[in-house]
Design a protein around this motif. Structure first.
Motif, PDB file in Angstrom:
ATOM      1  N   ASP A 175       0.654  -1.124  -0.070  1.00  0.00           N
ATOM      2  CA  ASP A 175      -0.053   0.057   0.063  1.00  0.00           C
ATOM      3  C   ASP A 175       0.914   1.409  -0.242  1.00  0.00           C
ATOM      4  O   ASP A 175       0.518   2.320  -0.654  1.00  0.00           O
ATOM      5  N   PHE A 176       1.808   1.060   0.801  1.00  0.00           N
ATOM      6  CA  PHE A 176       2.798   2.445   0.893  1.00  0.00           C
ATOM      7  C   PHE A 176       3.874   2.504  -0.497  1.00  0.00           C
ATOM      8  O   PHE A 176       3.878   3.602  -0.985  1.00  0.00           O
ATOM      9  N   PHE A 177       4.175   1.268  -1.154  1.00  0.00           N
ATOM     10  CA  PHE A 177       4.883   1.460  -2.351  1.00  0.00           C
ATOM     11  C   PHE A 177       3.928   2.205  -3.589  1.00  0.00           C
ATOM     12  O   PHE A 177       4.452   2.957  -4.047  1.00  0.00           O
ATOM     13  N   LYS A 178       2.584   1.865  -3.258  1.00  0.00           N
ATOM     14  CA  LYS A 178       1.761   2.552  -4.558  1.00  0.00           C
ATOM     15  C   LYS A 178       1.643   4.071  -4.388  1.00  0.00           C
ATOM     16  O   LYS A 178       1.719   4.738  -5.233  1.00  0.00           O
ATOM     17  N   ILE A 179       1.629   4.286  -2.994  1.00  0.00           N
ATOM     18  CA  ILE A 179       1.624   5.833  -2.689  1.00  0.00           C
ATOM     19  C   ILE A 179       2.946   6.451  -2.891  1.00  0.00           C
ATOM     20  O   ILE A 179       2.984   7.638  -3.780  1.00  0.00           O
ATOM     21  N   ALA A 196       5.004   5.562  -5.624  1.00  0.00           N
ATOM     22  CA  ALA A 196       5.052   5.433  -6.941  1.00  0.00           C
ATOM     23  C   ALA A 196       4.172   6.558  -7.563  1.00  0.00           C
ATOM     24  O   ALA A 196       4.730   7.530  -8.348  1.00  0.00           O
ATOM     25  N   GLU A 197       2.826   7.014  -6.864  1.00  0.00           N
ATOM     26  CA  GLU A 197       1.952   7.957  -7.544  1.00  0.00           C
ATOM     27  C   GLU A 197       2.831   9.126  -7.098  1.00  0.00           C
ATOM     28  O   GLU A 197       2.526  10.141  -7.957  1.00  0.00           O
ATOM     29  N   GLU A 246       5.890  10.146  -9.199  1.00  0.00           N
ATOM     30  CA  GLU A 246       5.275  10.542 -10.560  1.00  0.00           C
ATOM     31  C   GLU A 246       4.842  11.964 -10.689  1.00  0.00           C
ATOM     32  O   GLU A 246       5.268  12.739 -11.510  1.00  0.00           O
ATOM     33  N   ASN A 247       4.076  12.322  -9.475  1.00  0.00           N
ATOM     34  CA  ASN A 247       3.333  13.467  -9.761  1.00  0.00           C
ATOM     35  C   ASN A 247       4.436  14.653  -9.460  1.00  0.00           C
ATOM     36  O   ASN A 247       4.250  15.753  -9.648  1.00  0.00           O
ATOM     37  N   LEU A 248       5.452  14.407  -8.507  1.00  0.00           N
ATOM     38  CA  LEU A 248       6.486  15.192  -8.321  1.00  0.00           C
ATOM     39  C   LEU A 248       7.304  15.649  -9.527  1.00  0.00           C
ATOM     40  O   LEU A 248       7.648  16.490  -9.782  1.00  0.00           O
ATOM     41  N   LYS A 249       7.469  14.563 -10.066  1.00  0.00           N
ATOM     42  CA  LYS A 249       8.255  14.889 -11.589  1.00  0.00           C
ATOM     43  C   LYS A 249       7.144  15.794 -12.465  1.00  0.00           C
ATOM     44  O   LYS A 249       8.061  16.671 -13.278  1.00  0.00           O
ATOM     45  N   TRP A 250       6.102  15.475 -12.469  1.00  0.00           N
ATOM     46  CA  TRP A 250       5.059  16.533 -13.232  1.00  0.00           C
ATOM     47  C   TRP A 250       5.225  18.035 -12.735  1.00  0.00           C
ATOM     48  O   TRP A 250       5.379  18.823 -13.270  1.00  0.00           O
ATOM     49  N   ALA A 271      14.269   4.513  -3.998  1.00  0.00           N
ATOM     50  CA  ALA A 271      13.034   5.231  -4.857  1.00  0.00           C
ATOM     51  C   ALA A 271      12.932   4.117  -6.156  1.00  0.00           C
ATOM     52  O   ALA A 271      11.691   4.032  -6.362  1.00  0.00           O
ATOM     53  N   LYS A 272      13.993   3.582  -6.581  1.00  0.00           N
ATOM     54  CA  LYS A 272      13.715   2.833  -7.742  1.00  0.00           C
ATOM     55  C   LYS A 272      12.697   1.434  -7.202  1.00  0.00           C
ATOM     56  O   LYS A 272      12.089   0.759  -8.523  1.00  0.00           O
TER      57      LYS A 272
END
Lengths: 384, 384
Positions: free
Chosen positions: B34-38, B40-41, B44-48, B233-234
């Motif tokens: 559950d935390f890995f999913k957070i 990842a999301e 991705e949004n930080l890169k955006w 992070a990978k």
């Protein structure tokens, strides 16, 4: 089942409702009278919890950051330190000391065994030139469920004159650690453990003797420079923006801890530990650490032959929404760990034991009389 | 009035209700699916948000910790850096670099003035031996409300070949900072600013060129070692226990930011800045920074002769429960600062202007037509 998660890992630990609600308050400014009041109260209560008149400083870091600050503020490049290493965290402090160019000697023990105070005595007595400037150990080794004999090791350190630096991340607020009485120089801990709040705050208690060493210590630091925190703390403030919402929660849980009282907190952790260990034995499983060195925070369990620790954890999680911790590094799959640290009640530990029994039954394990774990737990609780 | 506090400081900034509620959820384990999913999301949004394909790493630190990590991971002892210094934070990075034994040259400007890109060009062109390994500047100088011309300075840095390291603590998420388009190597920021969540998380974006420098950089670090964060992070995880509740909140606000869209976010901050500045002028007060270098996060105001900035702040706080920021260091009492960063709406800025007018009136200030500030604000809003 959604929203039913129960954490029985060594951290993050469960958080009481009052602290969760405090977390959701609107932030306030950290350079305000309202925040200074919180800082003053929290700092006073931290000293109570640490059983010390020393400074107890608050950093925005995880436990590792607190411990790194506890090491690098009091030493200079090339100085010698003696590290105890009998688990993942003991190994980590060797890595930190090495990263900063300290000369590292170690006292080691197998993972699952406690450090031997005699080995510290021998190395310290042999160090007649007083080259060892600090001894660094982990009090409760989270990776194995072993508590090291900090009191005995510290006696030898005191006789020698080096600084005693202790990682108390999973012992502070669970096990008696009278800093002033024992004379421990530096003690580091983290918020997501005995403090009963989420991760994000680290704590470092610093003795006058350690501050003397600080004056000449030359390892580079800025964000982790404890002198900056000490200077700010005198004015009930922080050198860098603190996580104000975590302070709201900490204020609540420290009040709860004071109400429960230190002796009751330690007795509860002792009871939870004994319940867990007796239940595990009654189920025919093996304990990874001996009774004499059992951590009050976590109990590591070796599954019976033919069962994988990860399978047991998976069923307990899937069927009963209880998270147990796995083994770390080479112990992955070989042990699982039951956390009983912080906001954990007799009911919680009974629930965990019952769920573990049900999982073992589902896995077809024949090595125990069904119900024996809960029976043993109930017996210990009745006797306590 | 109790529970009516409104923060108009440069951080902590106001937090939306959805994020506050997310903060109060029970923690989950940080080594869980559950935390890995957070992770990842959120990553991705930080890169955006950072407009980059580079790594964006998440640390449990304040903004200073993030910036320190952004400096010390890419340099070696004795190497030369060129720091821009025109405010409290510019001065801080000089202190950090000095603490780690770097050789520091500076380009300075008076507090309230922007750094001059030409001075960077001259120093960099004169450095024919390429001794300068990195240029370090603060994008939005929170202490003075000045935005430095990072784009222009970076062009000179690119021509030279040094690393460009930027403190974007109060510009990220408020001002256009296209990291990949401009080629900024290291960008540090903190959660209690444009991110709209409480303090406790720091972010560092790292380019491939910076990672090349990392390979040979030898300044000591462990908790702030970005290589450890990148490796974790990978696998969508963290080297040290992260503040999971702050991640819950960050997940919510990044979703909100994506919904609003980068252009709208930047336009809103531009509008709030313009509203504030026009209203301040209409009230006959002086702006500390010129229009051409106005920070989108904060506006510093010089009170009229005979009025103390602290008195104005005190009345705005007492009567209207709005917290404005004071001046720092030698500017204390000489300026006050209106924060308009993060979760701030047109209504909020209008409220702040109206309250400021009322406070000036109460203090007997005669230099303006009552209502002129709000009128000017309304005019700008109507035109936007």
């Amino acid at each position: 089942m959604d929203d039913k998660l129960m954490l029985m890992i060594p951290g993050p630990t469960p958080v009481p409702e009052g602290a969760l609600l405090a977390l959701s308050k609107h932030p306030i400014g950290h350079r305000s009278g309202d925040f200074f009041k919180i800082m003053a109260e929290v700092t006073e209560n931290l000293k109570w919890l640490h059983q010390t008149k020393n400074d107890v400083l608050i950093l925005t870091v995880s436990g590792t950051g607190a411990m790194e600050a506890g090491i690098i503020n009091f030493l200079s490049r090339g100085e010698k330190v003696l590290c105890g290493s009998n688990g993942k965290f003991g190994e980590r402090w060797v890595e930190v000391a090495t990263a900063y160019g300290l000369e590292v000697d170690t006292v080691t023990a197998e993972w699952g065994q406690p450090l031997d105070p005699e080995q510290f005595r021998a190395k310290l007595e042999a160090d007649t030139n007083k080259e060892i400037k600090a001894v660094i150990i982990t009090h409760s080794e989270t990776s194995t469920g072993v508590i090291n004999d900090l009191e005995a090791i510290n006696r030898h350190v005191k006789a020698h004159g080096a600084l005693m630096i202790a990682d108390a991340v999973t012992s502070l607020g669970a096990f008696n650690l009278p800093i002033d009485e024992w004379g421990i120089d530096v003690v580091a801990s983290g918020s997501q453990k005995g403090y009963m709040i989420p991760p994000g705050l680290g704590f470092v208690a610093v003795s006058d003797k350690a501050w003397e060493a600080y004056k000449t210590a030359n390892l580079p630091r800025y964000y982790l420079d404890l002198g900056l925190y000490s200077k700010s703390a005198k004015k009930n403030t922080n050198p860098f923006t603190p996580p104000v919402n975590l302070f709201f929660a900490l204020q609540v849980t420290l009040q709860m801890m004071k109400k429960e009282g230190l002796e009751n907190i330690f007795a509860r952790h002792q009871r939870l530990t004994k319940v867990t260990r007796e239940a595990v034995k009654a189920m025919g499983l093996s304990l990874f650490a001996a009774d004499e060195c059992a951590s009050p925070a976590i109990t590591a369990v070796v599954p019976p032959d033919g069962l994988d620790a990860e399978d047991i954890r998976a069923i307990v999680k899937k069927k009963f929404d209880i998270v147990l911790a796995g083994g770390q590094d080479h112990l992955k799959g070989k042990i699982f760990r039951i956390g009983h640290l912080g906001f954990v009640s007799d009911r919680d530990i009974l629930t965990a034991i019952a769920s573990l029994e049900a999982a073992l039954q589902e896995l077809g394990y024949q090595g125990f009389t069904s119900g024996a774990g809960v029976a043993a737990a109930a017996r210990v609780l009745a006797e306590s």
